[in-house]
Design an enzyme around this catalytic site. Structure first.
Site, mmCIF file in Angstrom:
data_model
loop_
_atom_site.group_PDB
_atom_site.id
_atom_site.type_symbol
_atom_site.label_atom_id
_atom_site.label_comp_id
_atom_site.label_asym_id
_atom_site.label_seq_id
_atom_site.Cartn_x
_atom_site.Cartn_y
_atom_site.Cartn_z
ATOM 1 N N ASN A 26 0.946 -1.331 -0.123
ATOM 2 C CA ASN A 26 0.032 0.169 0.180
ATOM 3 C C ASN A 26 1.020 1.075 0.036
ATOM 4 O O ASN A 26 1.736 1.640 0.758
ATOM 5 C CB ASN A 26 -0.906 -0.128 1.248
ATOM 6 C CG ASN A 26 -1.737 1.283 1.427
ATOM 7 O OD1 ASN A 26 -1.500 2.163 1.101
ATOM 8 N ND2 ASN A 26 -2.950 0.695 1.926
ATOM 9 N N GLY B 12 0.364 4.393 0.261
ATOM 10 C CA GLY B 12 -0.020 5.447 1.514
ATOM 11 C C GLY B 12 0.719 5.031 2.875
ATOM 12 O O GLY B 12 1.220 5.820 3.292
ATOM 13 N N LYS B 13 0.478 3.604 3.114
ATOM 14 C CA LYS B 13 1.239 3.038 4.250
ATOM 15 C C LYS B 13 2.684 3.428 4.222
ATOM 16 O O LYS B 13 3.380 3.671 5.114
ATOM 17 C CB LYS B 13 1.098 1.719 4.536
ATOM 18 C CG LYS B 13 -0.482 1.413 5.086
ATOM 19 C CD LYS B 13 -0.406 -0.125 5.376
ATOM 20 C CE LYS B 13 -1.422 -0.599 5.643
ATOM 21 N NZ LYS B 13 -1.686 -2.119 5.876
ATOM 22 N N GLU C 241 -2.154 -14.205 1.506
ATOM 23 C CA GLU C 241 -3.681 -14.127 1.823
ATOM 24 C C GLU C 241 -3.674 -13.791 3.250
ATOM 25 O O GLU C 241 -3.142 -14.397 4.230
ATOM 26 C CB GLU C 241 -4.280 -15.562 1.383
ATOM 27 C CG GLU C 241 -5.509 -15.295 0.870
ATOM 28 C CD GLU C 241 -6.370 -16.448 0.794
ATOM 29 O OE1 GLU C 241 -7.596 -16.561 1.225
ATOM 30 O OE2 GLU C 241 -5.687 -17.716 0.351
ATOM 31 N N ASP D 194 -1.183 -4.087 9.536
ATOM 32 C CA ASP D 194 -2.655 -4.402 9.401
ATOM 33 C C ASP D 194 -3.203 -3.206 10.144
ATOM 34 O O ASP D 194 -3.458 -3.166 11.381
ATOM 35 C CB ASP D 194 -2.786 -5.767 9.569
ATOM 36 C CG ASP D 194 -4.161 -6.150 8.882
ATOM 37 O OD1 ASP D 194 -4.060 -6.225 7.586
ATOM 38 O OD2 ASP D 194 -5.337 -6.326 9.387
ATOM 39 N N PHE E 273 -4.533 8.822 2.884
ATOM 40 C CA PHE E 273 -5.130 7.919 1.801
ATOM 41 C C PHE E 273 -6.435 7.085 2.297
ATOM 42 O O PHE E 273 -6.859 7.649 3.488
ATOM 43 C CB PHE E 273 -3.817 6.872 1.463
ATOM 44 C CG PHE E 273 -3.677 6.229 2.746
ATOM 45 C CD1 PHE E 273 -2.605 6.685 3.607
ATOM 46 C CD2 PHE E 273 -4.020 4.584 2.882
ATOM 47 C CE1 PHE E 273 -2.108 5.800 4.828
ATOM 48 C CE2 PHE E 273 -3.609 4.016 4.008
ATOM 49 C CZ PHE E 273 -2.474 4.733 4.942
ATOM 50 N N ARG F 26 -1.269 4.695 13.562
ATOM 51 C CA ARG F 26 -0.117 3.967 13.112
ATOM 52 C C ARG F 26 1.141 4.476 13.930
ATOM 53 O O ARG F 26 2.032 3.786 14.346
ATOM 54 C CB ARG F 26 0.167 4.242 11.714
ATOM 55 C CG ARG F 26 1.272 3.778 10.848
ATOM 56 C CD ARG F 26 1.217 3.758 9.529
ATOM 57 N NE ARG F 26 0.131 2.827 8.860
ATOM 58 C CZ ARG F 26 -1.038 3.265 8.640
ATOM 59 N NH1 ARG F 26 -1.383 4.578 8.575
ATOM 60 N NH2 ARG F 26 -2.056 2.324 8.447
HETATM 61 P P1 ITT Z 1 -0.983 -4.300 2.845
HETATM 62 O O1 ITT Z 1 -1.803 -5.274 3.383
HETATM 63 O O2 ITT Z 1 0.009 -4.414 1.571
HETATM 64 O O3 ITT Z 1 -0.052 -3.523 3.858
HETATM 65 P P2 ITT Z 1 -3.516 -3.150 2.584
HETATM 66 O O4 ITT Z 1 -4.163 -1.738 1.948
HETATM 67 O O5 ITT Z 1 -4.375 -4.250 1.988
HETATM 68 O O6 ITT Z 1 -1.887 -2.907 2.121
HETATM 69 P P3 ITT Z 1 -4.720 -3.781 5.165
HETATM 70 O O7 ITT Z 1 -5.066 -5.049 4.601
HETATM 71 O O8 ITT Z 1 -4.237 -3.385 6.311
HETATM 72 O O9 ITT Z 1 -3.855 -2.963 4.029
HETATM 73 O O10 ITT Z 1 -5.928 -2.753 4.829
HETATM 74 C C1 ITT Z 1 -6.077 -1.583 5.536
HETATM 75 C C2 ITT Z 1 -7.118 -0.476 4.950
HETATM 76 O O11 ITT Z 1 -7.473 0.146 5.811
HETATM 77 C C3 ITT Z 1 -6.312 0.408 4.030
HETATM 78 O O12 ITT Z 1 -6.230 -0.157 2.607
HETATM 79 C C4 ITT Z 1 -6.825 1.787 4.267
HETATM 80 O O13 ITT Z 1 -7.935 2.078 3.212
HETATM 81 C C5 ITT Z 1 -7.500 1.843 5.638
HETATM 82 N N1 ITT Z 1 -6.531 2.358 6.636
HETATM 83 C C6 ITT Z 1 -5.539 2.125 7.187
HETATM 84 N N2 ITT Z 1 -4.903 2.898 7.835
HETATM 85 C C7 ITT Z 1 -5.220 4.162 7.306
HETATM 86 C C8 ITT Z 1 -4.959 5.499 7.426
HETATM 87 O O14 ITT Z 1 -4.038 5.876 8.262
HETATM 88 N N3 ITT Z 1 -5.778 6.218 6.750
HETATM 89 C C9 ITT Z 1 -6.787 5.951 5.950
HETATM 90 N N4 ITT Z 1 -7.204 4.621 5.660
HETATM 91 C C10 ITT Z 1 -6.406 3.815 6.379
#
Ligand code: ITT
Length: 202
Positions: free
Chosen positions: A18, A20-21, A48, A77, A158, A187
């Site tokens: 991700n 944004g992360k 998965e 996560d 994001f 976070r």
């Molecule tokens: P990775 O597993 O590859 O890290 P992902 O996007 O699939 O990426 P997650 O399964 O942890 O990650 O999903 C978390 C979702 O929650 C993420 O896609 C964001 O939409 C939301 N999220 C988490 N932290 C956030 C933040 O700080 N601001 C906005 N949305 C956030």
């Protein structure tokens, strides 16, 4: 509690796909001078996410990257837990945006399910897991309470950021300067625990 090597030459995989992360975790790691490389850059496939909690999914992702790379790996996560929806979308926050990662749609879905419910309380939750190639894992969790608003506001951050107003503030995370979000986010809170346990004085 196992510590990580820090400073130049110390390598850490950031086990996320991700962007944004990755930006946020990169900024948080910067003061420690580590050589952070993402799972995407190393072509490590996304495992998965079969866990039933944020922590379980963070562990799955961290272990997958640590074992594949032979380096310590940090995974995140996270998601938005809406009180009146029994904690949904929660660990399914990314999945509610569908394969196109359409967060406008995901926010609309949450808002539609809430209908005219006056209870708009929600929390962002972040579980961080750091894993070593030998299978050792440490985990940390942070949350920030707030409410969801409609319509979403702001172009920063994001995912669900434009939808979430942290307690004690008028701005959404999408309207805030990134530095301010980093001071209080789920976070950042999980990261502070990780720093204390695994990086400080390492
Ligand atoms: P990775 O597993 O590859 O890290 P992902 O996007 O699939 O990426 P997650 O399964 O942890 O990650 O999903 C978390 C979702 O929650 C993420 O896609 C964001 O939409 C939301 N999220 C988490 N932290 C956030 C933040 O700080 N601001 C906005 N949305 C956030």
């Amino acid at each position: 509690m196992r510590r990580l090597d820090v400073g130049p030459g110390a390598r850490l995989v950031v086990a996320t796909h991700n962007p944004g992360k990755l930006v946020e975790i990169g900024a948080l790691l910067k003061p420690f001078g580590m050589d952070a490389v993402s799972a995407g850059e190393l072509d490590i496939p996304e495992p998965e996410e079969t866990g039933s909690t944020f922590v379980e999914n963070a562990v799955i992702k961290a272990l997958a990257s640590a074992v594949a790379s032979g380096l310590p790996a940090l995974a995140d996560d996270s998601g938005l837990a809406v009180e009146a929806l029994g904690g949904d979308p929660g660990i399914y926050s990314a999945r509610w945006a569908g394969p196109d990662k359409d967060f406008d749609m995901a926010m609309e879905t949450v808002n539609r399910l809430l209908g005219d419910n006056p209870d708009r309380r929600a929390a962002f939750v972040c579980a961080l897991a750091v894993a070593w190639p030998d299978g050792h894992v440490e985990t940390f969790e942070g949350t920030v309470d707030g409410t969801v608003c409609w319509p979403p506001r702001g172009g920063n951050g994001f995912g669900y950021d434009p939808f979430f107003v942290p307690e004690g503030f008028d701005e959404t995370f999408g309207e805030m300067e990134p530095a301010r979000k980093h001071e209080m986010s789920h976070r950042a809170r999980a990261f502070a625990l990780f720093v204390e346990a695994c990086l400080k004085g390492a």
